[in-house]
Write a protein that holds these residues in place. Structure first.
Motif, PDB file in Angstrom:
ATOM      1  N   MET A   3       8.041 -17.137  80.680  1.00  0.00           N
ATOM      2  CA  MET A   3       8.548 -15.838  81.397  1.00  0.00           C
ATOM      3  C   MET A   3       9.187 -14.860  80.431  1.00  0.00           C
ATOM      4  O   MET A   3      10.544 -15.486  79.841  1.00  0.00           O
ATOM      5  CB  MET A   3       9.571 -16.277  82.596  1.00  0.00           C
ATOM      6  N   THR A   4       8.651 -13.945  79.877  1.00  0.00           N
ATOM      7  CA  THR A   4       9.135 -13.081  78.700  1.00  0.00           C
ATOM      8  C   THR A   4      10.441 -12.272  79.344  1.00  0.00           C
ATOM      9  O   THR A   4      10.474 -12.061  80.766  1.00  0.00           O
ATOM     10  CB  THR A   4       8.208 -12.015  78.280  1.00  0.00           C
ATOM     11  N   THR A   5      11.362 -11.968  78.753  1.00  0.00           N
ATOM     12  CA  THR A   5      12.675 -11.485  79.265  1.00  0.00           C
ATOM     13  C   THR A   5      12.618 -10.173  78.304  1.00  0.00           C
ATOM     14  O   THR A   5      13.546 -10.012  77.320  1.00  0.00           O
ATOM     15  CB  THR A   5      13.789 -12.196  79.330  1.00  0.00           C
ATOM     16  N   GLN A   6      11.917  -9.000  78.331  1.00  0.00           N
ATOM     17  CA  GLN A   6      12.215  -7.832  77.558  1.00  0.00           C
ATOM     18  C   GLN A   6      12.113  -6.811  78.686  1.00  0.00           C
ATOM     19  O   GLN A   6      11.747  -6.697  79.754  1.00  0.00           O
ATOM     20  CB  GLN A   6      10.720  -7.849  76.824  1.00  0.00           C
ATOM     21  N   PRO A   7      12.966  -5.573  78.100  1.00  0.00           N
ATOM     22  CA  PRO A   7      12.934  -4.447  78.890  1.00  0.00           C
ATOM     23  C   PRO A   7      11.509  -3.919  79.128  1.00  0.00           C
ATOM     24  O   PRO A   7      10.640  -4.150  78.150  1.00  0.00           O
ATOM     25  CB  PRO A   7      13.643  -3.460  78.178  1.00  0.00           C
ATOM     26  N   SER A   8      11.149  -3.354  80.325  1.00  0.00           N
ATOM     27  CA  SER A   8       9.700  -3.003  80.450  1.00  0.00           C
ATOM     28  C   SER A   8       9.859  -2.026  81.628  1.00  0.00           C
ATOM     29  O   SER A   8      10.384  -2.024  82.524  1.00  0.00           O
ATOM     30  CB  SER A   8       8.757  -4.290  81.129  1.00  0.00           C
ATOM     31  N   LYS A   9       8.810  -1.027  81.225  1.00  0.00           N
ATOM     32  CA  LYS A   9       8.800   0.273  82.326  1.00  0.00           C
ATOM     33  C   LYS A   9       7.691  -0.254  83.429  1.00  0.00           C
ATOM     34  O   LYS A   9       7.373   0.600  84.568  1.00  0.00           O
ATOM     35  CB  LYS A   9       7.863   1.330  81.503  1.00  0.00           C
ATOM     36  N   PRO A  60      23.884 -13.422  73.889  1.00  0.00           N
ATOM     37  CA  PRO A  60      23.529 -14.035  72.394  1.00  0.00           C
ATOM     38  C   PRO A  60      22.361 -15.101  72.783  1.00  0.00           C
ATOM     39  O   PRO A  60      21.494 -15.585  71.951  1.00  0.00           O
ATOM     40  CB  PRO A  60      24.585 -14.468  72.080  1.00  0.00           C
ATOM     41  N   LYS A  61      22.593 -15.619  74.046  1.00  0.00           N
ATOM     42  CA  LYS A  61      21.392 -16.501  74.350  1.00  0.00           C
ATOM     43  C   LYS A  61      19.977 -16.003  75.091  1.00  0.00           C
ATOM     44  O   LYS A  61      19.058 -16.573  74.775  1.00  0.00           O
ATOM     45  CB  LYS A  61      21.919 -17.453  75.493  1.00  0.00           C
ATOM     46  N   THR A  62      20.231 -14.888  75.810  1.00  0.00           N
ATOM     47  CA  THR A  62      19.035 -14.396  76.465  1.00  0.00           C
ATOM     48  C   THR A  62      18.644 -13.077  75.952  1.00  0.00           C
ATOM     49  O   THR A  62      17.644 -12.533  76.282  1.00  0.00           O
ATOM     50  CB  THR A  62      19.021 -14.299  78.010  1.00  0.00           C
ATOM     51  N   GLY A  63      19.378 -12.290  75.446  1.00  0.00           N
ATOM     52  CA  GLY A  63      19.302 -11.022  74.811  1.00  0.00           C
ATOM     53  C   GLY A  63      19.220  -9.976  76.040  1.00  0.00           C
ATOM     54  O   GLY A  63      19.232  -8.743  75.670  1.00  0.00           O
ATOM     55  N   LEU A 103      37.839   4.796  68.876  1.00  0.00           N
ATOM     56  CA  LEU A 103      37.881   3.624  69.886  1.00  0.00           C
ATOM     57  C   LEU A 103      36.487   3.722  70.814  1.00  0.00           C
ATOM     58  O   LEU A 103      35.859   2.636  70.899  1.00  0.00           O
ATOM     59  CB  LEU A 103      38.976   3.662  70.699  1.00  0.00           C
ATOM     60  N   LYS A 104      36.119   4.871  71.184  1.00  0.00           N
ATOM     61  CA  LYS A 104      34.941   5.019  71.800  1.00  0.00           C
ATOM     62  C   LYS A 104      33.709   4.610  71.144  1.00  0.00           C
ATOM     63  O   LYS A 104      32.932   3.911  71.453  1.00  0.00           O
ATOM     64  CB  LYS A 104      34.815   6.403  72.321  1.00  0.00           C
ATOM     65  N   LEU A 105      33.706   5.122  69.882  1.00  0.00           N
ATOM     66  CA  LEU A 105      32.567   4.848  68.919  1.00  0.00           C
ATOM     67  C   LEU A 105      32.525   3.449  68.618  1.00  0.00           C
ATOM     68  O   LEU A 105      31.560   2.617  68.395  1.00  0.00           O
ATOM     69  CB  LEU A 105      32.436   5.798  67.641  1.00  0.00           C
ATOM     70  N   TYR A 106      33.708   2.570  68.464  1.00  0.00           N
ATOM     71  CA  TYR A 106      33.554   1.330  68.320  1.00  0.00           C
ATOM     72  C   TYR A 106      33.249   0.524  69.384  1.00  0.00           C
ATOM     73  O   TYR A 106      32.542  -0.335  68.984  1.00  0.00           O
ATOM     74  CB  TYR A 106      35.146   0.754  67.775  1.00  0.00           C
ATOM     75  N   MET A 107      33.545   0.655  70.449  1.00  0.00           N
ATOM     76  CA  MET A 107      33.161   0.297  71.841  1.00  0.00           C
ATOM     77  C   MET A 107      31.556   0.361  71.852  1.00  0.00           C
ATOM     78  O   MET A 107      30.803  -0.770  72.101  1.00  0.00           O
ATOM     79  CB  MET A 107      33.786   0.448  73.073  1.00  0.00           C
ATOM     80  N   TRP A 108      31.334   1.406  71.382  1.00  0.00           N
ATOM     81  CA  TRP A 108      29.627   1.712  71.433  1.00  0.00           C
ATOM     82  C   TRP A 108      28.821   0.737  70.616  1.00  0.00           C
ATOM     83  O   TRP A 108      27.879   0.574  70.872  1.00  0.00           O
ATOM     84  CB  TRP A 108      29.435   3.145  71.287  1.00  0.00           C
ATOM     85  N   SER A 109      29.520   0.431  69.359  1.00  0.00           N
ATOM     86  CA  SER A 109      28.909  -0.303  68.449  1.00  0.00           C
ATOM     87  C   SER A 109      28.653  -1.542  68.789  1.00  0.00           C
ATOM     88  O   SER A 109      27.621  -2.372  68.127  1.00  0.00           O
ATOM     89  CB  SER A 109      29.947  -0.652  66.894  1.00  0.00           C
ATOM     90  N   PHE A 110      29.075  -2.379  69.978  1.00  0.00           N
ATOM     91  CA  PHE A 110      28.437  -3.519  70.458  1.00  0.00           C
ATOM     92  C   PHE A 110      27.445  -3.337  71.089  1.00  0.00           C
ATOM     93  O   PHE A 110      26.835  -4.390  71.700  1.00  0.00           O
ATOM     94  CB  PHE A 110      29.606  -4.182  71.331  1.00  0.00           C
ATOM     95  N   ARG A 111      26.702  -2.244  71.509  1.00  0.00           N
ATOM     96  CA  ARG A 111      25.802  -1.999  72.544  1.00  0.00           C
ATOM     97  C   ARG A 111      24.404  -3.049  72.045  1.00  0.00           C
ATOM     98  O   ARG A 111      23.763  -3.277  72.978  1.00  0.00           O
ATOM     99  CB  ARG A 111      25.289  -0.370  72.648  1.00  0.00           C
ATOM    100  N   ASP A 112      24.175  -3.003  70.919  1.00  0.00           N
ATOM    101  CA  ASP A 112      22.854  -3.829  70.439  1.00  0.00           C
ATOM    102  C   ASP A 112      23.129  -5.283  69.730  1.00  0.00           C
ATOM    103  O   ASP A 112      22.186  -5.638  69.210  1.00  0.00           O
ATOM    104  CB  ASP A 112      22.059  -2.755  69.493  1.00  0.00           C
ATOM    105  N   GLU A 113      24.352  -5.599  69.970  1.00  0.00           N
ATOM    106  CA  GLU A 113      24.845  -6.789  69.321  1.00  0.00           C
ATOM    107  C   GLU A 113      24.808  -7.973  70.425  1.00  0.00           C
ATOM    108  O   GLU A 113      25.154  -7.707  71.679  1.00  0.00           O
ATOM    109  CB  GLU A 113      25.992  -6.761  68.742  1.00  0.00           C
ATOM    110  N   GLY A 114      24.473  -9.291  69.957  1.00  0.00           N
ATOM    111  CA  GLY A 114      24.835 -10.497  70.847  1.00  0.00           C
ATOM    112  C   GLY A 114      26.224 -10.874  70.600  1.00  0.00           C
ATOM    113  O   GLY A 114      26.699 -11.172  69.794  1.00  0.00           O
ATOM    114  N   HIS A 115      26.964 -11.244  71.766  1.00  0.00           N
ATOM    115  CA  HIS A 115      27.974 -11.606  71.892  1.00  0.00           C
ATOM    116  C   HIS A 115      28.571 -12.561  72.855  1.00  0.00           C
ATOM    117  O   HIS A 115      28.266 -12.239  74.167  1.00  0.00           O
ATOM    118  CB  HIS A 115      29.122 -10.536  71.822  1.00  0.00           C
ATOM    119  N   PHE A 116      29.172 -13.512  72.506  1.00  0.00           N
ATOM    120  CA  PHE A 116      30.017 -14.357  73.837  1.00  0.00           C
ATOM    121  C   PHE A 116      31.180 -13.729  74.354  1.00  0.00           C
ATOM    122  O   PHE A 116      31.906 -12.977  73.501  1.00  0.00           O
ATOM    123  CB  PHE A 116      30.428 -15.966  73.258  1.00  0.00           C
TER     124      PHE A 116
END
Ligand SMILES: [Ca+2]
Ligand SMILES: [Ca+2]
Ligand SMILES: [Ca+2]
Ligand SMILES: [Ca+2]
Ligand SMILES: [Ca+2]
Ligand SMILES: [Ca+2]
Ligand SMILES: [Ca+2]
Ligand SMILES: [Ca+2]
Ligand SMILES: [Ca+2]
Ligand SMILES: [Ca+2]
Ligand SMILES: [Ca+2]
Ligand SMILES: [Ca+2]
Ligand SMILES: [Ca+2]
Ligand SMILES: [Ca+2]
Ligand SMILES: [Ca+2]
Ligand SMILES: [Ca+2]
Lengths: 129, 129, 129, 129, 129, 129, 129, 129, 129, 129
Positions: free
Chosen positions: A1-7, I35-38, I61-74
């Motif tokens: 089961m893939t888990t990717q954003p999808s339209k 970080p596990k499922t993306g 601070l707002k731009l810093y918080m935004w910087s995590f948007r595409d990163e994987g984190h516990f």
């Protein structure tokens, strides 16, 4: 089961097309980008509908909502577009979509759009004592 | 008295079939499995009905709800199926079943399904001062 | 003045039979036994009625409610039976009885039963500003 | 100015008989005696009415309510009797009296009685946005 | 600019006489004297109206309310008198005045009076989803 | 992108003119000057409308609201004027504007004004169970 | 397994005597008789304790509470007696029992009694941020 | 990644062992069986701890909680056992586990157990204004 | 002024280093990836601190918080990492960061981490009546 | 008396310097400009203090707050500056100023600053039963 954003909005056959019933979903984890500034926007969506032959599948709905994460959208258009996609996928008897957007420029915005099949009559409410 | 999960819904004769009256039950301890992942799902059900010749027996309802514990079910179908089983067992004048499911994939879902006997007219509400 | 549980519901003449008026009573101290297990059950009853020629006397109502303390009763039947006894004793224009029972088997139950004299028309509500 | 309990309800001419308007009074300091046990009973009365030619005078209403302090009264009768005295004194277009009595024998009781002049039509509610 | 209590209610031309719209004012700082005992009475007034050609000016309304400070007034009459003065000054399409008076003699009193121009039809409420 | 107060209300084409839908905005950061005293006034505006061919653009609405900061305005007129500007800019099917002004002279004021296109019929509310 | 009211409080070995921990129980279904009038009394009990070598077994606690149903008891004594029985059965490090009794004679009564083993030191509260 | 119930509690290295900090988890979806009757029990667990070298991994905690689904457990023991397993897996500086169990036999039960490393001193709370 | 996500936290000189004072910020628009499922995770952060020589600048601070948007984190690590970055940037007298994460796997998680300069003494709270 | 914005804070002699007492003021109508963008900012200030020889005069405080309307200010600095001005004007025993700023960039900010005269001991709170 893939888990990717999808339209793609998957559906499954309505298990009870012989009756009108209500499906309500609260979707608090929506984020897209402001098409003017590129900065993140956040919203909570409320969906309620009376299915006809198809119901929207929960996981595909989640991936569909995820698909807006890197796209720029205006509040009014994205709410109507999501409604339109849900209508195309499920062709329901009735559907209402509400988008509650976080404050921007000191202004709170909500968008509420409905579709009602002209051939459908809403059930008369029964109020028990 | 055996205490096992069971799909059998016992009923007893409606002690007052000569009048319309309302029975409301809140059933917060429902759990089944997700048919896709096999993981547990949780819900609270709200049942309200106007009995005709039969009422559902409390303990059998509890055992019936227990019987879903090890089964895989979609939210929409299981709510309509439980309504269908309750209709078959009690053949009521009116019945409404609401399933409030715990959040999955960041989305809250509720399903509300009703049955109304076409030959039955709901009582006109009396509003006393 | 004897103080014993009693199935007798005393009444007194309605002091104002010339008008429709509402009597509301909350009776939180009801207990009987489960007819299956013999264990205590607890409920709160809500009574509201429009008297015709007779009103139920408060103390006799209390002793009447007390009379169920050592008896086995199902929720649905006892609520309808109490309504029936109150109807027989007072022959009102309208009466509604609600029984809110404590949770059993993880399930909350309420029973709401009404009687309306076919010859009686409820007063049109007057809503003052 | 004497200050004694009194059954006399003074009135004054309605200062605006040309229009329907509402007078609402909350009277939380009512006490009388239980006619069976002689013990004190307590109640809060709510009065609302549309006057015709006369309004009840506030101080005489207070002394009137005081006059029940050493008298024995049943809930249903005293509420209807007070309504009757107020009707006789003011002959209003509409009047509603609600008596909320303190718990006795574990039972809460409220009595709600109304009078409506047959020749009077309630104003159509105006709901502004 | 003098700042004295005054019975004169100034108005200004309604800036939008072409449409029905609502003006609501909460006036919590009203005090007058009891005409029987000379002691201070306190009230909050709520005014809502649909203006026709004139609106009441805020500061003059404040000075007008101040003008009652050393005068003796009954609740019912002063509420109707204030309504009458406001009607004379503004000649509105609809006006409602509510006076909520502080407890006196253990009794709370509210007076609610309305005027409706016979030639005026209230707008049909629009309820958006 | 300039960021200056401006009386110009930009619009964008309604992305879904084929359906009636609701746009709600809460605008808590409005301030202007009292035209009599020159002192600051504060208000929160609530806008809700059903767009026809045009929607008001969020940022221009913010700059438009800002443009009143150094101007003197009466509550009644400024609310109707803002409504008029919004009507001219968007020509909607329905629009309601509510201005909730901070207390002045001990008096709270709200102004509620609506426009309804005579050719438009509001949607019949659908109430799902 | 018999299901009869019983004064016997069963216990089981504390599964974690090596640490202090808290057991809290809310017991809303207590009823006994007034020793003066023979009429039913109702109460909710709150029990909290730190067990030493024994814990009170849930079902036996329920049957124990049931055993007061036909007995006459004063509020103060029955609360202390139940505490005493629980102490004898479990010999805890600390125990607190609160009885909240329904209103009688217009008076609400609560009784709160504690036991603390002289050799026992309560744990220093840890307050995490 | 398998998704099966499991008694194994995975951990990961505390990413900030140099400071005391709090981890709080609310786990509302716990169900096991009553060891006496075999019927389902339901509880919500609240976990809070100050990690030392290891943190409990979220998904393994979920699978661990799932592992009790088909096992019989007493409230007091299962709460202490879960605490013990969590202590063994993470060896924290401080840990508190609260189990809030659904009503059984008309009685609500909560169990609160703590562990505190003797060598650990709780941080002095800092209360900012 | 660029508007891009950025890991750089800008500061400005504390305008009042001569006194201890509190800065509180609520940051509800945080999202990163699991970080596990993306898949997206969502949280609200609460920051409160007593600055020493530097304050964190709001927009950075707002731009810093935004910087995590595409990163994987516990959850545990990202909360401590953000605290660490804020400490490095501002070197405060005291700082507390709370991360409230949306439910995942049916479990709600909050992480609360503090830093306290060993040389700093918190102000004694003054409680005015 | 001129009515212009002014940086001058007038005071009057503390009428009761012989005792410690609290003065609390809520100032919801503060607006200034963002020093970076020039756009309006809004805040509510809460002031509480124990005066020594001088109290701040209400009208001058209002004009003082008004004086920031056309100035650019950072949240942290303006709060500390206002505190400093108030300290200079009144030289109190204790003063706390809280600035609650409207959300900007999706972040809510509050600043809380205090001054305490080193020679002053706060009163021990008296808690009446
Ligand atoms: Ca219902
Ligand atoms: Ca009713
Ligand atoms: Ca009414
Ligand atoms: Ca009272
Ligand atoms: Ca109204
Ligand atoms: Ca007042
Ligand atoms: Ca509306
Ligand atoms: Ca709805
Ligand atoms: Ca009870
Ligand atoms: Ca306690
Ligand atoms: Ca804690
Ligand atoms: Ca649950
Ligand atoms: Ca704090
Ligand atoms: Ca959010
Ligand atoms: Ca304080
Ligand atoms: Ca404001």
């Amino acid at each position: 089961m893939t888990t990717q954003p999808s339209k793609q909005l998957d559906t499954f056959p309505n298990p009870a097309p012989e009756r009108d019933y209500t499906i309500r979903m609260r979707i608090p984890e929506f984020t897209c980008l402001c098409p003017k500034t590129g900065q993140p926007d956040f919203a909570t969506f409320h969906l309620e509908y009376v299915p006809d032959q198809a119901c929207v599948e929960l996981k595909s709905l989640k991936l569909y909502m995820w698909s807006f994460r890197d796209e720029g959208h205006f509040h009014e258009k994205v709410t109507n577009d999501i409604l339109q996609d849900l209508l195309k996928a499920t062709n329901p008897r009735f559907m209402r979509l509400t988008g509650v957007f976080n404050v921007r420029g000191g202004i709170d915005t909500s968008i509420i759009a409905e579709y009602r099949d002209p051939a459908w009559t809403p059930p008369t409410p029964v109020q028990l004592p």
